[in-house]
Design a protein around this motif. Structure first.
Motif, short mmCIF file in Angstrom:
data_model
loop_
_atom_site.label_atom_id
_atom_site.label_comp_id
_atom_site.label_asym_id
_atom_site.label_seq_id
_atom_site.Cartn_x
_atom_site.Cartn_y
_atom_site.Cartn_z
N TRP A 168 0.83 -1.20 0.00
CA TRP A 168 0.00 0.00 0.00
C TRP A 168 0.87 1.26 0.00
N GLU A 169 1.90 1.24 0.81
CA GLU A 169 2.68 2.46 1.02
C GLU A 169 3.65 2.76 -0.13
N VAL A 170 4.29 1.75 -0.69
CA VAL A 170 5.27 2.02 -1.74
C VAL A 170 4.61 2.60 -3.00
N PRO A 171 3.54 2.00 -3.53
CA PRO A 171 2.90 2.65 -4.69
C PRO A 171 2.38 4.04 -4.38
N LEU A 172 1.95 4.27 -3.13
CA LEU A 172 1.50 5.61 -2.75
C LEU A 172 2.66 6.60 -2.81
N THR A 173 3.81 6.18 -2.30
CA THR A 173 4.98 7.06 -2.35
C THR A 173 5.40 7.32 -3.80
N VAL A 174 5.39 6.27 -4.62
CA VAL A 174 5.73 6.43 -6.04
C VAL A 174 4.73 7.36 -6.71
N ALA A 175 3.45 7.18 -6.39
CA ALA A 175 2.42 8.03 -6.98
C ALA A 175 2.65 9.49 -6.63
N MET A 176 2.99 9.74 -5.36
CA MET A 176 3.20 11.12 -4.94
C MET A 176 4.44 11.72 -5.60
N HIS A 177 5.49 10.92 -5.73
CA HIS A 177 6.68 11.40 -6.43
C HIS A 177 6.35 11.72 -7.88
N PHE A 178 5.62 10.83 -8.52
CA PHE A 178 5.28 11.04 -9.93
C PHE A 178 4.45 12.31 -10.10
N LEU A 179 3.49 12.49 -9.19
CA LEU A 179 2.63 13.67 -9.27
C LEU A 179 3.34 14.94 -8.80
N GLY A 180 4.39 14.78 -7.98
CA GLY A 180 5.07 15.94 -7.42
C GLY A 180 4.52 16.35 -6.07
N VAL A 181 3.86 15.41 -5.36
CA VAL A 181 3.22 15.69 -4.07
C VAL A 181 4.23 15.46 -2.93
N PRO A 182 4.23 16.29 -1.90
CA PRO A 182 5.10 16.06 -0.74
C PRO A 182 4.77 14.73 -0.06
N GLU A 183 5.78 14.12 0.55
CA GLU A 183 5.60 12.79 1.13
C GLU A 183 5.11 12.85 2.58
N ASP A 184 4.15 13.68 2.89
CA ASP A 184 3.60 13.66 4.25
C ASP A 184 2.12 13.28 4.18
N ASP A 185 1.53 13.12 5.35
CA ASP A 185 0.11 12.76 5.46
C ASP A 185 -0.22 11.43 4.78
N MET A 186 0.69 10.46 4.84
CA MET A 186 0.44 9.20 4.15
C MET A 186 -0.76 8.46 4.73
N ASP A 187 -0.88 8.44 6.05
CA ASP A 187 -2.01 7.75 6.66
C ASP A 187 -3.34 8.37 6.23
N ALA A 188 -3.36 9.70 6.21
CA ALA A 188 -4.59 10.39 5.79
C ALA A 188 -4.91 10.07 4.33
N LEU A 189 -3.87 10.04 3.49
CA LEU A 189 -4.09 9.75 2.07
C LEU A 189 -4.64 8.34 1.88
N ARG A 190 -4.16 7.41 2.67
CA ARG A 190 -4.67 6.05 2.56
C ARG A 190 -6.17 6.04 2.86
N GLU A 191 -6.56 6.69 3.95
CA GLU A 191 -7.97 6.77 4.32
C GLU A 191 -8.78 7.44 3.21
N TYR A 192 -8.23 8.54 2.69
CA TYR A 192 -8.94 9.28 1.65
C TYR A 192 -9.13 8.42 0.40
N SER A 193 -8.08 7.69 0.03
CA SER A 193 -8.14 6.89 -1.20
C SER A 193 -9.21 5.82 -1.11
N ILE A 194 -9.24 5.12 0.03
CA ILE A 194 -10.29 4.10 0.21
C ILE A 194 -11.66 4.74 0.18
N ALA A 195 -11.80 5.87 0.85
CA ALA A 195 -13.09 6.55 0.91
C ALA A 195 -13.56 6.96 -0.48
#
Length: 783
Positions: A175-202
């Protein structure tokens, strides 16, 4: 939206599952299978292709009263829907499949939630200009610089649990590695990962799921927070638009094309991009590892030979991908698979079912990492809305599998029950527990394994990755200069099922030669393939190699089987014509016709009786249905007499020398179009003489690029030169492996695969030999 059955529906519903008393929007009866269809239930969540098998086999287009959608289950129908994005609008792709209540809607409004059109759900004419404007970061060259980061993350995360002996790969890595890759690709800062996980499922539940009434408000708050978070990050990016990242690229493009790349569009893409680049890849990798570990022999195979990983990824995406279905809206009255669909109808196109369609994938339920058309899968969609990030996902999956196979080849699935977030479209296990003996970790005894690195293939797998190692079981002469070769898997496992007309591609040792040979054995023998090869006097190397090199116990590489010469099992009568070694596919067709009770006759010509392969077996099986013509004995087939009267419902199948096929074409010219179906021995139509050719322009609609094809190169060469991976075996227009879809343009067809009707339709071409008919008009391909 009601349309009378008599006027609109040509379907005989009595052939389908037992109907209920209920009627669908067209007045057609709703079958019990359709009435019971529930994509939110555990059956669909656990295994969508199996859940809709009944539809794929009996009722490929049906109306679901529970969902209020028409459901489409077969490959050809779904691909046609993807191809026509005007008739089948993607506008509902992100629409909530389960409407939310007033309270949840009020919560979303309080956050200013206004998710607009994205690359996924936008109609033309707005969609393609935006897609082309934002395409460059997805090209193979642009993606390469992400590879070191993905490798570094994979190594670091496996390091965290390699010595534990047990891990939940979803929670602890996937779950976390593709999220980090996605954020790097998009240019998003690497914080709030837990919140992003919740948001993505929602976001997934909010759009494609069926949240309970009491859950809707909590989901709405998470989605609202997701929307606001995306906006805040986008504002930060605007302050530094020259930074790396797809969103920054979009911000720069906005300055060039403000009418194409708008503020609202960027905000929507910011949110949708995180989900698209993260969740689908995480789920796809979890599905792939689960599938591989459920097939220990296959897992061991890629551990032993990592070069198989790229095609293993394609087969995992086909067999058990992370995208189960997409949605479309019919913009006009249309017929799909024979079923009338009124304008305004909503469609659920079950791509996971299409990926198991026996009409397109040989032995479709078999998990076969050597499958040579695995990348035909529709998991990434098709056409103008095909997933732009598909090659980023492929890269990640290859690197993850390489890391696991190198460091944890002894890994096994732990005992567990798999659960999924209930929704129609995206699926992956919520947890994936594995276990292994840490004392057997290869790096403990051989630290050098950590230094090995397998090249990542950016794009679909190459042909080298899909060959199958086979063992020569026997090789015997069955007629003068005709060698029958029986091939088996080295470990004795069953081979993919084949149908009459199929061929395999045999790689002739280290000669660099690959040759196609028709299968002529018994399709019910699951562990063996059989071919008969004539030693040609003017051999170009293939048949001479087979006769001199193949002995029992020798290992060879082969590809396939594939079938471009399929038998029509609905024909009323079959006229089967063979010349010389062309009897090999015809013999299999005749045996099938006899087994099915289809009326048939065989006409077998050869110069000398001693050169007639399979003759004794054919005489024993078919008796007076077999007619032989031996030139040395003064016998010659009279095809004009044989075909003097066109027979309604009859089909002619022929394989043999070109002169025979030309004669049959002339003799059958008064028959209905495409009554004659042929397989050729050889072709000269694909030969390229630069002095007689012209260059032409080709637009690759999906890639957003335009190429110039020179007069001294083939379209295939130009495509490969642009890093567009198109498979090819024969380079003579014989095998059909290099087929590409044509959207626009007049094609000079030079292959021996397409029928007259297919050539006239001009929707496909063989890229190894066919070209644009003139230099002035470009052709447009769905690539």
């Amino acid at each position: 939206m009601t349309v009378s059955t008599a006027a609109r529906c040509p379907i005989d519903h009595s052939q389908f599952t037992q109907p209920t008393d209920a009627k669908g929007p067209t007045g057609c009866p709703i079958s019990h299978g359709a009435a019971a269809f529930d994509p939110f239930g555990d059956g669909y969540q656990q295994d969508p292709p199996e859940y809709v098998r009944w539809a794929r086999e009996q009722e490929p287009v049906f109306y679901s009263p529970q969902l209020g959608y028409w459901v489409v289950a077969r490959f050809d129908d779904i691909k046609a829907i993807f191809r026509d994005n005007i008739t089948f609008s993607p506008s509902i792709a992100l629409e909530k499949i389960t409407p939310t209540g007033d309270e949840a809607n009020a919560v979303l409004a309080s956050y200013g939630f206004a998710l607009n059109r994205t690359l996924v759900n936008e109609d033309e004419p707005a969609h393609m200009p935006r897609r082309r404007a934002l395409m460059e970061p997805f090209t193979p060259e642009a993606l390469k610089h992400h590879e070191p980061m993905v490798r570094k993350l994979a190594r670091e995360y496996v390091d965290r649990f390699i010595n534990d002996g047990r891990a939940d790969l979803v929670d602890q890595m996937l779950w976390e590695v593709p999220l980090t890759v996605a954020m790097h690709f998009l240019g998003v800062p690497e914080d709030d990962m837990d919140a992003l996980r919740e948001y993505s499922i929602a976001h997934t539940v909010n759009t494609w799921g069926r949240p309970k009434t009491e859950e809707q408000v909590a989901v709405a708050h998470a989605v609202g927070n997701f929307w606001q978070y995306a906006g805040k990050v986008l504002d930060k990016m605007r302050a530094n638009p020259e930074a790396d990242g797809w969103m920054q690229y979009g911000i720069r493009k906005q300055k060039e094309m403000p009418e194409v790349v708008t503020d609202s569009y960027l905000h929507s893409m910011m949110m949708a991009g995180i989900v698209a680049a993260h969740e689908t890849t995480a789920n796809a990798t979890a599905n792939a590892i689960k599938l591989l570990l459920q097939h220990p022999k296959v897992w061991q195979e890629i551990c032993d030979d990592p070069s198989l990983i790229p095609n293993a990824v394609e087969e995992c995406l086909r067999h058990n991908g992370s995208v189960a279905a997409w949605r479309r809206l019919a913009t006009k009255d249309v017929v799909i698979g024979g079923q009338a669909i009124p304008a305004g109808s909503k469609l659920l196109i079950v791509t996971s079912s299409a990926n198991h369609d026996e009409q397109h994938f040989v032995d479709a339920d078999l998990f076969d990492i050597h499958r040579d058309n695995a990348s035909d899968h529709l998991t990434f969609g098709y056409g103008s809305h095909q997933c732009m990030g598909k090659n980023l996902a492929r890269m990640e999956m290859q690197i993850f599998l390489e890391e696991f196979t190198r460091r944890m080849p002894h890994m096994k699935l732990a005992e567990q029950t798999f659960s999924y977030v209930p929704n129609t479209s995206f699926r992956g296990p919520e947890h994936l527990w594995v276990q292994w003996d840490v004392n057997q970790n290869p790096e403990r005894s051989n630290p050098a394994v950590l230094q090995a690195q397998q090249p990542v293939r950016i794009g679909e797998s190459s042909q080298g990755g899909v060959s199958r190692s086979m063992l020569v079981d026997s090789a015997e002469l069955i007629a003068q200069d005709v060698l029958r070769v029986r091939l088996k898997a080295p470990d004795g496992r069953d081979l993919p099922r084949w149908t009459p007309g199929s061929h395999i591609d045999l790689q002739c040792g280290d000669t660099g030669i690959s040759r196609q040979y028709s299968l002529c054995g018994d399709p019910t023998q699951a562990d063996v393939y059989e071919v008969a090869v004539l030693r040609e006097e003017a051999s170009r190397g293939g048949s001479a190699w087979v006769h001199s090199a193949l002995q029992p116990g020798i290992k060879v590489q082969m590809r396939g089987p594939r079938n471009h010469f399929k038998l029509d099992e609905t024909a009323k009568h079959l006229i089967l014509v063979a010349g010389g070694i062309g009897i090999t596919p015809i013999a299999a067709m005749a045996a099938r016709a006899k087994a099915l009770g289809i009326s048939y006759e065989i006409h077998y010509s050869c110069s000398q009786r001693q050169r007639m392969a399979l003759l004794n077996a054919l005489q024993a099986l078919h008796g007076d249905k077999l007619h032989t013509y031996v030139g040395a004995e003064g016998q010659r087939a009279d095809y004009f007499a044989l075909l003097a009267t066109a027979q309604p419902g009859a089909q002619i199948y022929a394989c043999g020398p070109q002169r025979m096929l030309d004669g049959l074409e002339q003799a059958s010219s008064h028959w209905p179009e495409d009554s004659l179906r042929v397989e050729h021995f050889s072709s000269t139509l694909g030969a390229l003489d630069p002095s007689k050719e012209h260059g032409f322009e080709v637009e690759l609609r999906e890639s957003g690029i335009t190429l110039q094809v020179r007069n001294d190169e083939t379209l295939l060469d130009a495509l490969r030169g642009a890093n567009i991976d198109v498979e090819c075996d024969c380079r003579e227009g014989l095998c059909g492996s290099c087929e590409v879809q044509v959207i626009e343009g007049d094609i000079d067809h030079r292959d021996m695969v397409l029928t007259r009707a297919e050539r006239a339709a001009c929707t496909k071409m063989m890229s190894c030999c066919s070209r644009a008919r003139n230099a002035e008009q470009k052709i447009v391909l769905a690539l």
